[in-house]
Write a protein that holds these residues in place. Structure first.
Motif, PDB file in Angstrom:
ATOM      1  N   GLY A   7       0.820  -1.207   0.000  1.00 34.73           N
ATOM      2  CA  GLY A   7       0.000   0.000   0.000  1.00 34.73           C
ATOM      3  C   GLY A   7       0.850   1.251   0.000  1.00 34.73           C
ATOM      4  O   GLY A   7       2.074   1.211   0.206  1.00 34.73           O
ATOM      5  N   PRO A  61      -3.001  -3.410  -2.934  1.00 31.35           N
ATOM      6  CA  PRO A  61      -3.118  -2.416  -1.865  1.00 31.35           C
ATOM      7  C   PRO A  61      -2.902  -0.981  -2.339  1.00 31.35           C
ATOM      8  O   PRO A  61      -3.534  -0.056  -1.836  1.00 31.35           O
ATOM      9  CB  PRO A  61      -2.032  -2.835  -0.870  1.00 31.35           C
ATOM     10  CG  PRO A  61      -1.824  -4.284  -1.113  1.00 31.35           C
ATOM     11  CD  PRO A  61      -2.051  -4.471  -2.594  1.00 31.35           C
ATOM     12  N   ASN A  75      -6.083   0.149  -3.884  1.00 31.65           N
ATOM     13  CA  ASN A  75      -7.049   0.391  -2.825  1.00 31.65           C
ATOM     14  C   ASN A  75      -6.836   1.783  -2.234  1.00 31.65           C
ATOM     15  O   ASN A  75      -7.775   2.565  -2.120  1.00 31.65           O
ATOM     16  CB  ASN A  75      -6.912  -0.696  -1.750  1.00 31.65           C
ATOM     17  CG  ASN A  75      -7.976  -0.599  -0.699  1.00 31.65           C
ATOM     18  OD1 ASN A  75      -8.028   0.366   0.053  1.00 31.65           O
ATOM     19  ND2 ASN A  75      -8.834  -1.589  -0.650  1.00 31.65           N
ATOM     20  N   ASP A  76      -5.589   2.090  -1.886  1.00 34.34           N
ATOM     21  CA  ASP A  76      -5.287   3.416  -1.334  1.00 34.34           C
ATOM     22  C   ASP A  76      -5.616   4.518  -2.331  1.00 34.34           C
ATOM     23  O   ASP A  76      -6.105   5.582  -1.955  1.00 34.34           O
ATOM     24  CB  ASP A  76      -3.805   3.519  -0.954  1.00 34.34           C
ATOM     25  CG  ASP A  76      -3.459   2.719   0.289  1.00 34.34           C
ATOM     26  OD1 ASP A  76      -4.365   2.393   1.081  1.00 34.34           O
ATOM     27  OD2 ASP A  76      -2.261   2.421   0.469  1.00 34.34           O
ATOM     28  N   ARG A 101      -9.451  -4.147   3.440  1.00 37.77           N
ATOM     29  CA  ARG A 101      -8.190  -3.962   4.170  1.00 37.77           C
ATOM     30  C   ARG A 101      -8.324  -4.281   5.656  1.00 37.77           C
ATOM     31  O   ARG A 101      -7.348  -4.238   6.390  1.00 37.77           O
ATOM     32  CB  ARG A 101      -7.715  -2.511   4.018  1.00 37.77           C
ATOM     33  CG  ARG A 101      -7.342  -2.106   2.621  1.00 37.77           C
ATOM     34  CD  ARG A 101      -6.032  -2.683   2.125  1.00 37.77           C
ATOM     35  NE  ARG A 101      -4.862  -2.186   2.787  1.00 37.77           N
ATOM     36  CZ  ARG A 101      -4.190  -1.101   2.449  1.00 37.77           C
ATOM     37  NH1 ARG A 101      -4.577  -0.380   1.439  1.00 37.77           N
ATOM     38  NH2 ARG A 101      -3.133  -0.741   3.126  1.00 37.77           N
TER      39      ARG A 101
END
Length: 190
Positions: free
Chosen positions: A30, A104, A107-108, A165
């Motif tokens: 991430g 990740p 996602n962030d 997450r």
């Protein structure tokens, strides 16, 4: 890019090593991964990272938008290949959730955890605009309930991003999100 050409060869190599290390670490852990870990992975000091890159957001913008853009472009193409507006929206939502689960950094990015990484935010904004266009198209053909709004789409994607997450999330979270979209279709939808 012009500044990078003016750098000494060893400095250019350090920047390249930092970019490669950042891509590896961000993709695995991430965008909040410690910068010290990136510097260590690149084989340079944290001072070199700050001297050559500047900030976390500058590093994110240097390496993630191209990767995110390619993944989002691929998702866009796959969604638009679907024949019906319902199929396009379902493919888009499912694909966005899968991207958030698998990567990740994505996602962030989708959750806008680093709003000062402007190149990345711009890449993600284009995808959100596509999602809104897909909702509008499904409204126009009557397959999607008028009660399902752009905000509902964002809520589904936001919940998927945050829940994916969370290590203690209930195992049925994806089924619940899928059901919330399934319930939004009208009875006349294909």
């Amino acid at each position: 890019m012009g500044e990078q050409k003016a750098l000494r060869r060893d400095a250019r190599e350090n920047v390249e090593k930092l970019h490669a290390a950042a891509l590896d670490i961000f993709s695995a852990r991430g965008l909040a991964a410690p910068l010290e870990d990136i510097a260590r992975h690149a084989g340079v000091s944290i001072g070199t990272l700050y001297n050559r890159i500047g900030s976390r957001e500058a590093l994110i913008d240097a390496v993630i938008p191209a990767v995110a853009g390619a993944k989002l472009k691929d998702l866009t193409q796959r969604a638009l290949e679907e024949r019906s507006s319902r199929g396009r929206l379902e493919k888009f939502v499912s694909g966005m959730i899968d991207l958030q689960l698998e990567d990740p950094a994505m996602n962030d990015a989708m959750l806008r955890r680093f709003p000062d990484a402007t190149a990345l935010i711009n890449a993600c904004t284009r995808s959100i605009e596509l999602g809104s266009d897909l909702v509008d198209a499904a409204h126009r053909d009557g397959s999607l309930s008028p009660d399902f709004t752009h905000d509902d789409l964002m809520a589904i994607l936001w919940m998927a991003g945050t829940t994916s997450r969370e290590p203690n999330a209930p195992p049925g979270w994806r089924r619940v999100l899928d059901r919330s979209l399934a319930e939004a279709w009208t009875t006349s939808s294909p």
